[in-house]
Design an enzyme around this catalytic site. Structure first.
Site, short mmCIF file in Angstrom:
data_model
loop_
_atom_site.label_atom_id
_atom_site.label_comp_id
_atom_site.label_asym_id
_atom_site.label_seq_id
_atom_site.Cartn_x
_atom_site.Cartn_y
_atom_site.Cartn_z
N HIS A 1 70.13 -34.08 -3.14
CA HIS A 1 71.18 -34.96 -2.60
C HIS A 1 70.98 -35.18 -1.12
O HIS A 1 70.35 -34.37 -0.43
CB HIS A 1 72.57 -34.36 -2.85
CG HIS A 1 72.78 -33.06 -2.16
ND1 HIS A 1 72.25 -31.88 -2.61
CD2 HIS A 1 73.44 -32.74 -1.01
CE1 HIS A 1 72.57 -30.89 -1.81
NE2 HIS A 1 73.29 -31.39 -0.81
N TYR B 1 67.10 -26.25 4.09
CA TYR B 1 67.71 -26.88 5.27
C TYR B 1 67.20 -26.19 6.53
O TYR B 1 67.02 -24.97 6.54
CB TYR B 1 69.23 -26.71 5.25
CG TYR B 1 69.97 -27.61 4.31
CD1 TYR B 1 70.32 -28.91 4.67
CD2 TYR B 1 70.35 -27.16 3.05
CE1 TYR B 1 71.02 -29.73 3.81
CE2 TYR B 1 71.05 -27.98 2.17
CZ TYR B 1 71.39 -29.26 2.57
OH TYR B 1 72.08 -30.07 1.71
N ARG C 1 71.93 -26.88 -6.43
CA ARG C 1 72.46 -28.22 -6.19
C ARG C 1 71.42 -29.27 -6.60
O ARG C 1 70.24 -29.13 -6.26
CB ARG C 1 72.78 -28.43 -4.70
CG ARG C 1 73.80 -27.48 -4.14
CD ARG C 1 75.16 -28.07 -3.86
NE ARG C 1 75.58 -29.19 -4.63
CZ ARG C 1 75.87 -30.40 -4.14
NH1 ARG C 1 75.78 -30.62 -2.85
NH2 ARG C 1 76.27 -31.37 -4.92
N HIS D 1 73.41 -35.94 2.25
CA HIS D 1 74.78 -36.03 2.78
C HIS D 1 74.89 -37.27 3.67
O HIS D 1 73.97 -37.54 4.46
CB HIS D 1 75.10 -34.79 3.62
CG HIS D 1 75.11 -33.52 2.83
ND1 HIS D 1 76.24 -33.02 2.24
CD2 HIS D 1 74.13 -32.65 2.51
CE1 HIS D 1 75.95 -31.89 1.61
NE2 HIS D 1 74.67 -31.64 1.76
N TYR E 1 68.59 -27.40 -4.24
CA TYR E 1 68.94 -26.37 -3.25
C TYR E 1 69.72 -25.23 -3.91
O TYR E 1 70.77 -25.45 -4.50
CB TYR E 1 69.78 -27.06 -2.16
CG TYR E 1 70.33 -26.14 -1.12
CD1 TYR E 1 69.48 -25.53 -0.21
CD2 TYR E 1 71.69 -25.86 -1.05
CE1 TYR E 1 69.98 -24.69 0.76
CE2 TYR E 1 72.20 -25.02 -0.08
CZ TYR E 1 71.34 -24.44 0.82
OH TYR E 1 71.84 -23.59 1.77
O1 LIG Z 1 79.50 -25.83 0.24
C1 LIG Z 1 78.38 -25.37 0.37
O2 LIG Z 1 78.17 -24.18 0.52
C2 LIG Z 1 77.20 -26.27 0.34
C3 LIG Z 1 75.97 -25.82 0.72
C4 LIG Z 1 74.87 -26.69 0.70
C5 LIG Z 1 75.02 -27.98 0.29
O3 LIG Z 1 74.00 -28.84 0.25
C6 LIG Z 1 76.26 -28.41 -0.09
O4 LIG Z 1 76.36 -29.70 -0.47
C7 LIG Z 1 77.35 -27.58 -0.07
#
Ligand SMILES: O=C(O)c1ccc(O)c(O)c1
Length: 246
Positions: A167, A115, A164, A169, A154
């Site tokens: 995905h 990110y 993760r 958001h 991620y």
């Molecule tokens: O809750 C979190 O820390 C978190 C971090 C990165 C993500 O992409 C996520 O969906 C949640």
């Protein structure tokens, strides 16, 4: 910081919660560690006059969103790296009617799973040609459309070896700040689904499946992008799981 949880502990907790009634995750879902720290511990406060809050709060206007805001591959001089994708779908109400003029915002990691955010310092490259945010308004049939790059998985330090699934958001914004819903779209066939406490916090299998987009070959654009379709249902028995706002 306390010892990281091990995958076996996560698996055990996910199994213990599996099949619980309802498709909306508990606000304090232990395998998703930070929910224990940040879920509301006091009863929710009812706003006495919701209309006044809506009338005095900030709003967005149609003129705030330009036709270019939905193409995340054209925000810089160069092309971002990764697999170009087109994500289309409709925003629907509980009766399957289109929800028009809805502000749909997305944010995501780049193709390397990084990110553009000050708290993401894991050792994967940033892409100078990719910011990872976009927005559009639904049209009269409730359609939204984004051109972007497929995000990478991620690593998020929730527990040891926590990754993760890829995905995107999504935030859906009605006509006031009190009408915001937040959710996530996943990609079909991702091997990380069973290991992801956020995905598994949705304990109903069908509700989990509704978070996964379909690959639709007819939506792929020759020599340009792969096409995914993901509809969002705001309410009712087939509602899309939401993180906030319900
Ligand atoms: O809750 C979190 O820390 C978190 C971090 C990165 C993500 O992409 C996520 O969906 C949640």
């Amino acid at each position: 910081m306390s010892e990281p949880l091990k995958q076996a502990d996560i698996d055990q907790e996910i199994a213990a919660r599996a099949g619980e009634p309802g498709d909306h995750p508990a606000r304090d879902y232990a395998p998703y560690r930070s929910t224990l720290l940040r879920h509301p511990k006091q009863p929710l406060v009812a706003i006495k006059d919701p209309e006044a809050a809506e009338l005095s709060g900030p709003v967005f206007g149609v003129s705030d969103v330009t036709p270019f805001d939905n193409d995340l591959t054209k925000q810089h001089l160069g092309e971002p790296l990764g697999e170009r994708i087109t994500v289309r779908g409709r925003v629907l109400d509980r009766q399957g009617r289109p929800v028009r003029g809805q502000l749909v915002e997305i944010w995501q990691a780049n193709s390397a799973g990084r990110y553009l955010h000050q708290r993401d310092d894991h050792p994967a490259p940033l892409d100078p040609n990719f910011t990872g945010v976009g927005r559009c308004l639904t049209d009269d049939d409730g359609n939204y459309l984004f051109t972007t790059i497929k995000p990478g998985p991620y690593p998020w330090r929730n527990h040891l070896n926590a990754w993760r699934p890829a995905h995107i958001h999504f935030s859906l914004f009605g006509t006031a700040f009190t009408q915001r819903l937040v959710t996530q779209m996943y990609f079909p066939g991702d091997p990380l689904f069973p290991y992801d406490p956020i995905m598994q916090s949705v304990t109903d299998e069908r509700a989990r499946q509704r978070l996964v987009a379909d690959y639709v070959h007819d939506l792929s654009e020759p020599e340009f992008s792969l096409g995914y379709r993901w509809d969002i249902v705001l309410d009712g028995p087939t509602a899309t799981w939401m993180e906030e706002g319900r």
